[in-house]
Design an enzyme around this catalytic site. Structure first.
Site, short mmCIF file in Angstrom:
data_model
loop_
_atom_site.label_atom_id
_atom_site.label_comp_id
_atom_site.label_asym_id
_atom_site.label_seq_id
_atom_site.Cartn_x
_atom_site.Cartn_y
_atom_site.Cartn_z
N ARG A 200 15.97 60.05 35.78
CA ARG A 200 15.53 61.66 36.48
C ARG A 200 15.97 60.70 37.83
O ARG A 200 16.26 62.01 38.95
CB ARG A 200 15.13 62.29 35.58
CG ARG A 200 15.68 63.70 35.44
CD ARG A 200 14.25 64.66 34.88
NE ARG A 200 13.55 65.10 36.23
CZ ARG A 200 14.05 66.10 37.34
NH1 ARG A 200 15.34 66.93 36.61
NH2 ARG A 200 13.60 66.44 37.90
N ARG B 203 21.06 71.52 35.56
CA ARG B 203 19.97 70.43 36.11
C ARG B 203 19.02 71.08 36.95
O ARG B 203 19.09 71.99 37.64
CB ARG B 203 20.16 69.35 36.05
CG ARG B 203 21.42 68.50 35.43
CD ARG B 203 21.06 67.26 34.91
NE ARG B 203 22.72 67.15 34.25
CZ ARG B 203 22.06 66.40 32.57
NH1 ARG B 203 20.78 66.11 32.49
NH2 ARG B 203 23.48 66.34 31.64
N ASN C 118 20.35 79.60 43.52
CA ASN C 118 20.42 79.35 42.40
C ASN C 118 21.17 80.93 41.66
O ASN C 118 20.66 81.93 42.06
CB ASN C 118 19.90 78.82 41.72
CG ASN C 118 20.02 78.52 39.54
OD1 ASN C 118 21.19 78.60 39.88
ND2 ASN C 118 19.35 78.79 39.33
N THR C 119 21.98 81.26 40.65
CA THR C 119 22.39 81.75 40.13
C THR C 119 21.60 82.11 38.68
O THR C 119 22.74 80.95 38.10
CB THR C 119 23.49 82.57 40.81
OG1 THR C 119 23.75 83.92 39.95
CG2 THR C 119 24.73 81.42 39.72
N HIS C 120 21.05 83.25 38.32
CA HIS C 120 20.78 83.25 37.16
C HIS C 120 21.24 84.05 35.79
O HIS C 120 21.17 85.69 36.66
CB HIS C 120 19.65 82.73 37.03
CG HIS C 120 18.81 83.02 35.38
ND1 HIS C 120 18.62 81.58 34.67
CD2 HIS C 120 18.26 84.02 34.48
CE1 HIS C 120 18.06 81.62 33.20
NE2 HIS C 120 18.17 83.03 33.56
N ALA D 262 10.68 74.47 42.59
CA ALA D 262 10.43 73.15 41.32
C ALA D 262 10.25 73.25 40.29
O ALA D 262 10.46 72.32 39.16
CB ALA D 262 8.93 71.97 41.88
N GLY D 263 10.51 74.54 39.82
CA GLY D 263 10.13 74.96 38.52
C GLY D 263 11.26 75.57 37.65
O GLY D 263 12.95 75.21 38.05
N ASP E 297 13.81 77.92 37.08
CA ASP E 297 13.95 79.53 37.06
C ASP E 297 13.13 79.80 38.23
O ASP E 297 12.89 81.19 37.83
CB ASP E 297 14.74 80.24 36.27
CG ASP E 297 16.08 79.23 35.82
OD1 ASP E 297 16.93 79.18 36.46
OD2 ASP E 297 16.64 79.28 34.45
C1 GRF Z 1 26.45 81.34 35.01
O1 GRF Z 1 25.96 82.87 33.98
C2 GRF Z 1 25.11 80.69 35.36
O2 GRF Z 1 24.21 81.62 35.78
C3 GRF Z 1 24.98 79.90 33.94
O3 GRF Z 1 25.89 79.86 34.07
C4 GRF Z 1 27.27 80.30 33.92
C5 GRF Z 1 28.30 79.23 34.79
O4 GRF Z 1 29.03 79.92 35.08
N1 GRF Z 1 23.87 79.66 34.38
P1 GRF Z 1 30.88 79.24 35.99
O5 GRF Z 1 30.58 77.66 35.22
O6 GRF Z 1 30.21 79.59 37.04
O7 GRF Z 1 31.83 80.24 35.30
#
Ligand code: GRF
Length: 208
Positions: free
Chosen positions: A72, A98, A114-116, A149-150, A152
């Protein structure tokens, strides 16, 4: 107009990436003349839909596949090098599945968002949508946060709520979350480029 260079990290279909590219074309990644330009998309998955979307928009791509590295740490170094080659001001993790390692964070920590698909700190990890549905929450949503580093755990920049319906499946709920997520991500990236970001390690805001 002052332009910030952005590298997007993506592993999947790339609808978040596409929303960013469409917004860029429409001038919606800029506020008061200060905006972002997506200069490259970097993926860990060679056949990710996100790479096709990038090519369709004429954006450079790179793939850094974990299977090509003995461990890794070496993958993390290669990813850092691949991203650095595009000299980004900010890195946008949009469906990148990842955990970013210490080498990456020493170069781009504080500059990566990042988007979650859940309202953090609830339901972190790869199964945020199904975990929220299984738990029985009535409201979930999406979160844009700085990467640390965690898993989310980084400081939260923006969130949007999405109501859970009684007949929701993981797919139907994720689809509604993704609609909200695309809007939130575009708005967040525009603010990031225009105003920068500051954080005390827990609380974060756009601005400097
Ligand atoms: C999103 O909902 C993202 O937050 C999650 O996986 C999805 C990715 O969607 N981790 P895309 O590849 O942008 O369509």
């Amino acid at each position: 107009m002052s332009i910030k260079n952005l590298v997007v990290l993506a592993s999947g279909g790339g609808t978040n990436l596409e929303a960013l590219l469409v917004a860029e074309q429409a001038g919606e990644l800029a506020i008061d003349g200060v905006g972002g330009r997506i200069v490259a998309v970097v993926s860990d998955v060679p056949d990710a839909g996100a790479l096709e979307i990038a090519r369709a928009f004429g954006v450079a791509t790179a793939v850094v596949r974990p299977a090509n590295f003995p461990d890794r740490a070496l993958w993390d170094e290669a990813l850092t090098k691949a991203v650095s080659a595009f000299s980004p001001d900010y890195v946008i993790s949009a469906g990148f599945m990842r955990i970013l390692g210490s080498t990456f964070l020493s170069s781009f920590g504080g500059l990566t968002i990042n988007t979650h698909p859940a309202l953090l700190p609830a339901f972190p990890g790869a199964h945020g949508v199904s975990d929220a549905l299984a738990y029985g929450v009535k409201v979930t949503g999406c979160t844009v946060h700085l990467v640390d580093a965690g898993v989310d755990t980084g400081p939260i920049l923006a969130q949007a709520a999405v109501a859970v319906q009684d007949d929701d499946t993981v797919a139907s709920l994720h689809e509604r979350i993704k609609e909200a997520e695309r809007r939130l991500l575009v708005e967040s990236v525009a603010k990031l480029c225009a105003f920068g970001v500051q954080s005390d390690g827990r609380k974060a805001t756009f601005g400097n």
